[in-house]
Design a protein around this motif. Structure first.
Motif, PDB file in Angstrom:
ATOM      1  N   ASP A   1      -1.894  26.676   7.162  1.00 51.76           N
ATOM      2  CA  ASP A   1      -0.880  27.713   7.026  1.00 51.76           C
ATOM      3  C   ASP A   1      -0.549  27.882   5.551  1.00 51.76           C
ATOM      4  O   ASP A   1      -0.949  27.065   4.717  1.00 51.76           O
ATOM      5  CB  ASP A   1       0.379  27.333   7.826  1.00 51.76           C
ATOM      6  N   PRO A   2       0.224  28.887   5.234  1.00 54.02           N
ATOM      7  CA  PRO A   2       0.508  29.161   3.813  1.00 54.02           C
ATOM      8  C   PRO A   2       1.595  28.261   3.230  1.00 54.02           C
ATOM      9  O   PRO A   2       2.571  28.731   2.649  1.00 54.02           O
ATOM     10  CB  PRO A   2       0.954  30.629   3.858  1.00 54.02           C
ATOM     11  N   ASP A   3       1.453  26.946   3.381  1.00 52.95           N
ATOM     12  CA  ASP A   3       2.475  26.024   2.882  1.00 52.95           C
ATOM     13  C   ASP A   3       2.699  26.183   1.378  1.00 52.95           C
ATOM     14  O   ASP A   3       3.847  26.153   0.922  1.00 52.95           O
ATOM     15  CB  ASP A   3       2.110  24.576   3.218  1.00 52.95           C
ATOM     16  N   ASP A   4       1.620  26.354   0.615  1.00 51.52           N
ATOM     17  CA  ASP A   4       1.777  26.529  -0.830  1.00 51.52           C
ATOM     18  C   ASP A   4       2.527  27.817  -1.152  1.00 51.52           C
ATOM     19  O   ASP A   4       3.391  27.851  -2.026  1.00 51.52           O
ATOM     20  CB  ASP A   4       0.430  26.462  -1.551  1.00 51.52           C
ATOM     21  N   GLN A   5       2.233  28.879  -0.421  1.00 46.60           N
ATOM     22  CA  GLN A   5       2.922  30.158  -0.611  1.00 46.60           C
ATOM     23  C   GLN A   5       4.412  30.033  -0.253  1.00 46.60           C
ATOM     24  O   GLN A   5       5.277  30.573  -0.941  1.00 46.60           O
ATOM     25  CB  GLN A   5       2.259  31.228   0.256  1.00 46.60           C
TER      26      GLN A   5
ATOM     27  N   MET B   1       0.845  -1.179   0.000  1.00 46.74           N
ATOM     28  CA  MET B   1       0.000   0.000   0.000  1.00 46.74           C
ATOM     29  C   MET B   1       0.895   1.248   0.000  1.00 46.74           C
ATOM     30  O   MET B   1       1.787   1.375   0.820  1.00 46.74           O
ATOM     31  CB  MET B   1      -0.885  -0.016   1.257  1.00 46.74           C
ATOM     32  N   ARG B   2       0.658   2.131  -0.932  1.00 43.87           N
ATOM     33  CA  ARG B   2       1.398   3.380  -0.985  1.00 43.87           C
ATOM     34  C   ARG B   2       0.808   4.350   0.027  1.00 43.87           C
ATOM     35  O   ARG B   2      -0.390   4.600   0.045  1.00 43.87           O
ATOM     36  CB  ARG B   2       1.343   3.990  -2.378  1.00 43.87           C
ATOM     37  N   ILE B   3       1.650   4.870   0.865  1.00 42.53           N
ATOM     38  CA  ILE B   3       1.212   5.793   1.914  1.00 42.53           C
ATOM     39  C   ILE B   3       1.190   7.216   1.350  1.00 42.53           C
ATOM     40  O   ILE B   3       2.170   7.645   0.737  1.00 42.53           O
ATOM     41  CB  ILE B   3       2.165   5.722   3.124  1.00 42.53           C
ATOM     42  N   PRO B   4       0.099   7.953   1.538  1.00 42.12           N
ATOM     43  CA  PRO B   4       0.094   9.351   1.101  1.00 42.12           C
ATOM     44  C   PRO B   4       1.229  10.116   1.791  1.00 42.12           C
ATOM     45  O   PRO B   4       1.592   9.810   2.925  1.00 42.12           O
ATOM     46  CB  PRO B   4      -1.265   9.879   1.561  1.00 42.12           C
ATOM     47  N   GLN B   5       1.757  11.088   1.087  1.00 40.78           N
ATOM     48  CA  GLN B   5       2.854  11.878   1.643  1.00 40.78           C
ATOM     49  C   GLN B   5       2.354  13.272   2.018  1.00 40.78           C
ATOM     50  O   GLN B   5       1.498  13.838   1.340  1.00 40.78           O
ATOM     51  CB  GLN B   5       4.006  11.945   0.647  1.00 40.78           C
ATOM     52  N   PHE B   6       2.935  13.795   3.102  1.00 37.66           N
ATOM     53  CA  PHE B   6       2.507  15.066   3.662  1.00 37.66           C
ATOM     54  C   PHE B   6       3.697  16.001   3.843  1.00 37.66           C
ATOM     55  O   PHE B   6       4.828  15.554   3.986  1.00 37.66           O
ATOM     56  CB  PHE B   6       1.805  14.836   5.006  1.00 37.66           C
ATOM     57  N   LEU B   7       3.408  17.293   3.865  1.00 44.01           N
ATOM     58  CA  LEU B   7       4.441  18.312   3.997  1.00 44.01           C
ATOM     59  C   LEU B   7       3.929  19.452   4.870  1.00 44.01           C
ATOM     60  O   LEU B   7       2.735  19.773   4.836  1.00 44.01           O
ATOM     61  CB  LEU B   7       4.800  18.847   2.613  1.00 44.01           C
ATOM     62  N   LYS B   8       4.830  20.029   5.638  1.00 41.62           N
ATOM     63  CA  LYS B   8       4.474  21.181   6.478  1.00 41.62           C
ATOM     64  C   LYS B   8       5.706  22.060   6.646  1.00 41.62           C
ATOM     65  O   LYS B   8       6.793  21.575   6.916  1.00 41.62           O
ATOM     66  CB  LYS B   8       3.995  20.696   7.850  1.00 41.62           C
ATOM     67  N   PHE B   9       5.533  23.353   6.483  1.00 43.47           N
ATOM     68  CA  PHE B   9       6.593  24.331   6.706  1.00 43.47           C
ATOM     69  C   PHE B   9       6.411  25.018   8.051  1.00 43.47           C
ATOM     70  O   PHE B   9       5.286  25.214   8.505  1.00 43.47           O
ATOM     71  CB  PHE B   9       6.552  25.443   5.640  1.00 43.47           C
ATOM     72  N   GLU B  10       7.522  25.398   8.660  1.00 42.54           N
ATOM     73  CA  GLU B  10       7.548  26.393   9.724  1.00 42.54           C
ATOM     74  C   GLU B  10       8.025  27.664   9.030  1.00 42.54           C
ATOM     75  O   GLU B  10       8.737  27.601   8.028  1.00 42.54           O
ATOM     76  CB  GLU B  10       8.519  25.994  10.832  1.00 42.54           C
ATOM     77  N   TYR B  11       7.640  28.823   9.570  1.00 46.06           N
ATOM     78  CA  TYR B  11       7.990  30.043   8.857  1.00 46.06           C
ATOM     79  C   TYR B  11       8.154  31.228   9.792  1.00 46.06           C
ATOM     80  O   TYR B  11       7.771  31.195  10.957  1.00 46.06           O
ATOM     81  CB  TYR B  11       6.938  30.360   7.785  1.00 46.06           C
ATOM     82  N   ASP B  12       8.756  32.267   9.229  1.00 46.96           N
ATOM     83  CA  ASP B  12       8.949  33.533   9.925  1.00 46.96           C
ATOM     84  C   ASP B  12       8.232  34.600   9.115  1.00 46.96           C
ATOM     85  O   ASP B  12       8.354  34.642   7.897  1.00 46.96           O
ATOM     86  CB  ASP B  12      10.447  33.857  10.017  1.00 46.96           C
ATOM     87  N   ASP B  13       7.480  35.421   9.805  1.00 47.36           N
ATOM     88  CA  ASP B  13       6.788  36.505   9.106  1.00 47.36           C
ATOM     89  C   ASP B  13       7.184  37.871   9.664  1.00 47.36           C
ATOM     90  O   ASP B  13       6.465  38.841   9.526  1.00 47.36           O
ATOM     91  CB  ASP B  13       5.277  36.315   9.140  1.00 47.36           C
TER      92      ASP B  13
END
Length: 164
Positions: free
Chosen positions: A87-91, A1-13
């Motif tokens: 959060d603005p991960d795509d941005q 079974m292929r596991i979906p992959q996830f992503l998350k950024f931490e950021y400074d504004d």
């Protein structure tokens, strides 16, 4: 079974623009990578009093942004990777790609694209419940990715032995 992959950024504004300071992503086997990103000088506020980042920490432990993006492209390949949509991960991904002149080799989509049978509000409630139940700090990218993997497991999208 292929596991979906996830992503998350931490950021400074705090500065002239929003920029990534760390990123976590899951691999196809459910393991999580976490990388601190060394900011480029032009990403930072010129006035040292306005900077909230510990420059020494990021310079000592951070990885060059170009190396981070290359590693992400190697690990994530030509696949769709999901984010929590809070959060603005795509941005932040767009910022990283534009700053380096390198395209992402993967597509970033909100988790609702994976679990489209539920509304964003319902998914977010379940995601927040997992964060509370597991006593995770959602501002830490690897914790957010772990919570997303747990949510995918609850949905039957992963092997019960993966993601924890």
């Amino acid at each position: 079974m292929r596991i979906p992959q996830f992503l998350k950024f931490e950021y400074d504004d705090n500065g002239p623009q929003l920029f990534p300071t760390a990123v976590a992503w899951s691999l196809s086997d459910g393991r999580i990578k976490y990388v601190i990103i060394r900011p480029e000088d032009d990403w930072l506020a010129e006035d040292l009093d306005e900077r909230l980042l510990d420059d020494e920490f990021f310079r000592d432990r951070g990885v060059a942004p170009v190396d981070v993006l290359r590693e992400m492209n190697e690990d994530l390949g030509e696949t769709t990777v999901f984010s929590d949509g809070l959060d603005p991960d795509d941005q932040l991904l767009d910022f990283l790609c534009e700053a380096l002149g390198i395209q992402a080799g993967f597509e970033l989509a909100p988790m609702t694209a994976l679990l489209h049978h539920e509304s964003f509000e319902s998914l977010n409630d379940r995601y927040q419940d997992i964060i509370l139940r597991e006593t995770l700090d959602a501002s830490v990218a690897e914790n957010a990715v772990y919570a997303q993997l747990l949510l995918a497991r609850e949905e039957g999208l992963t092997d019960p032995d993966s993601s924890g």
